[in-house]
Every structure is written in C-alpha cells, then in structure tokens.
Scaffold this active site. Sequence first.
Site, PDB file in Angstrom:
ATOM      1  N   HIS A  30       0.815  -1.213   0.000  1.00 34.40           N
ATOM      2  CA  HIS A  30       0.000   0.000   0.000  1.00 34.40           C
ATOM      3  C   HIS A  30       0.852   1.268   0.000  1.00 34.40           C
ATOM      4  O   HIS A  30       0.410   2.303  -0.482  1.00 34.40           O
ATOM      5  CB  HIS A  30      -0.967   0.011   1.196  1.00 34.40           C
ATOM      6  CG  HIS A  30      -0.277   0.071   2.509  1.00 34.40           C
ATOM      7  ND1 HIS A  30       0.217  -1.056   3.127  1.00 34.40           N
ATOM      8  CD2 HIS A  30       0.007   1.110   3.315  1.00 34.40           C
ATOM      9  CE1 HIS A  30       0.784  -0.698   4.270  1.00 34.40           C
ATOM     10  NE2 HIS A  30       0.670   0.600   4.402  1.00 34.40           N
ATOM     11  N   ASP A  33       1.750   2.790  -3.653  1.00 31.32           N
ATOM     12  CA  ASP A  33       0.747   3.513  -4.423  1.00 31.32           C
ATOM     13  C   ASP A  33       0.219   4.766  -3.727  1.00 31.32           C
ATOM     14  O   ASP A  33      -0.469   5.566  -4.335  1.00 31.32           O
ATOM     15  CB  ASP A  33      -0.449   2.591  -4.720  1.00 31.32           C
ATOM     16  CG  ASP A  33      -0.041   1.388  -5.544  1.00 31.32           C
ATOM     17  OD1 ASP A  33       0.866   1.537  -6.386  1.00 31.32           O
ATOM     18  OD2 ASP A  33      -0.602   0.307  -5.331  1.00 31.32           O
ATOM     19  N   HIS A  34       0.519   4.927  -2.484  1.00 27.10           N
ATOM     20  CA  HIS A  34      -0.086   6.000  -1.674  1.00 27.10           C
ATOM     21  C   HIS A  34       1.007   6.765  -0.961  1.00 27.10           C
ATOM     22  O   HIS A  34       1.316   6.472   0.191  1.00 27.10           O
ATOM     23  CB  HIS A  34      -1.059   5.382  -0.673  1.00 27.10           C
ATOM     24  CG  HIS A  34      -1.948   6.383  -0.016  1.00 27.10           C
ATOM     25  ND1 HIS A  34      -1.671   6.935   1.201  1.00 27.10           N
ATOM     26  CD2 HIS A  34      -3.117   6.920  -0.399  1.00 27.10           C
ATOM     27  CE1 HIS A  34      -2.640   7.762   1.556  1.00 27.10           C
ATOM     28  NE2 HIS A  34      -3.522   7.762   0.594  1.00 27.10           N
ATOM     29  N   PHE A  35       1.564   7.650  -1.490  1.00 32.45           N
ATOM     30  CA  PHE A  35       1.570   8.266  -2.810  1.00 32.45           C
ATOM     31  C   PHE A  35       2.904   7.985  -3.472  1.00 32.45           C
ATOM     32  O   PHE A  35       3.917   7.992  -2.776  1.00 32.45           O
ATOM     33  CB  PHE A  35       1.377   9.787  -2.677  1.00 32.45           C
ATOM     34  CG  PHE A  35       0.055  10.174  -2.099  1.00 32.45           C
ATOM     35  CD1 PHE A  35      -1.078  10.186  -2.885  1.00 32.45           C
ATOM     36  CD2 PHE A  35      -0.060  10.520  -0.762  1.00 32.45           C
ATOM     37  CE1 PHE A  35      -2.303  10.558  -2.352  1.00 32.45           C
ATOM     38  CE2 PHE A  35      -1.269  10.889  -0.234  1.00 32.45           C
ATOM     39  CZ  PHE A  35      -2.404  10.912  -1.016  1.00 32.45           C
ATOM     40  N   VAL A  40       3.080   7.377   2.079  1.00 32.45           N
ATOM     41  CA  VAL A  40       2.334   7.767   3.273  1.00 32.45           C
ATOM     42  C   VAL A  40       1.368   6.647   3.667  1.00 32.45           C
ATOM     43  O   VAL A  40       0.676   6.092   2.814  1.00 32.45           O
ATOM     44  CB  VAL A  40       1.532   9.071   3.012  1.00 32.45           C
ATOM     45  CG1 VAL A  40       0.657   9.433   4.191  1.00 32.45           C
ATOM     46  CG2 VAL A  40       2.475  10.213   2.684  1.00 32.45           C
TER      47      VAL A  40
END
Length: 180
Positions: A30, A33-35, A40
Amino acid sequence: MRWIWIDKFLEFRSGEFARAIKNLTLAEEHLHDHFPGYPVMPASLIIEGLAQTGGILVGEAGGFAEKVVLAKIPRAEFFGVACAGDQLIYEVTLTDLRSEGAVVDAKAFLDGELLADVEIVFAHLDNSRANQIFGPKNFVFTQQLLGVLDLAKAQNRAREIAGSAPSNGQPKEASPPLAD
C-alpha cells in the site's frame, strides 16, 4: 487474505488498555501507491490498526465469546502523516463495555507525538449469527492476530520469571503486565 496492522503488543491489561506497535516499511504494497514518491500510510489503515488493537481488547475482555464488529467511528482526528520507516504506537483504552458492544478511545503516536485521536464503537454479535451474515474469515480474531496477543503474553511471562530471579541480591524490575 486479511491484513494485520499490528506487529506486536507492548502492553495489554485485560478489559482496560492495550499498547501495540506498527512498523511501516516499503515492503508493504500500500505504501507504493499512496503516494508514489512520498509513501504515506493511509489514514484508513491507521484507523484499522487502532480498530484491530481495540477489537482484541474488547474481545478478550469477553473471553472471545462473541464476535466483535466495528460499528462506527464517531470521531477521527489526524495531526500529521506517517511514512515508510516510521514506527506507530497504538494506545487503546476501553471506556465502555456492555453486552451489546463497547467503546474505545484510540490514539496513534509517532515519535512520541499524537498523530491520530479516534473514538471507535464496536458491536457484539453471537458467533452463529455472525457467521451467517459475514462468514468466519471477516473478523479480527484470526489465529494470526490472536498469535500476536499470545506472543505478548509469553514474552511477559518470560520477563516476570527473569524479574523474579535475584541479580546481585536485588530483584529485577518487572515489565508492565499483560493479561493471561
């Protein structure tokens, strides 16, 4: 597959309080992709880690006799972000426990500073009804997550044994208690 957002319990007082740790690493998908370029931890996953900590606290207080379901989040405040390489400390206090459910006050800390302050309401469902509605795999009390609690209890017992052994004529200081 169920994601576990707790790495280890640091303290567990049955029916009262739990402190857990979550290390954020780039090995977690995760964060890619974030960010992109600025990994984060999503606020929703911080809440999930707090809810898993609180769900175990609530479930253990009732001897895991019923399923614990996150019912609502009346309040969630965030005061910053957590990134890859950070370590979160979750602190959850059981404020109200009833037959129909429970309320916890949950906080996440980053470097000793308050990162998130969340109130979480849980509902209790009897096991047969819960399995009919949701199926057995949709609950926080998986063997994997309960294993995190069991590990904490075993570590605490080891510390208690080591703490009771005299060293240079002086008893060793014991760690905070974990529930058995």
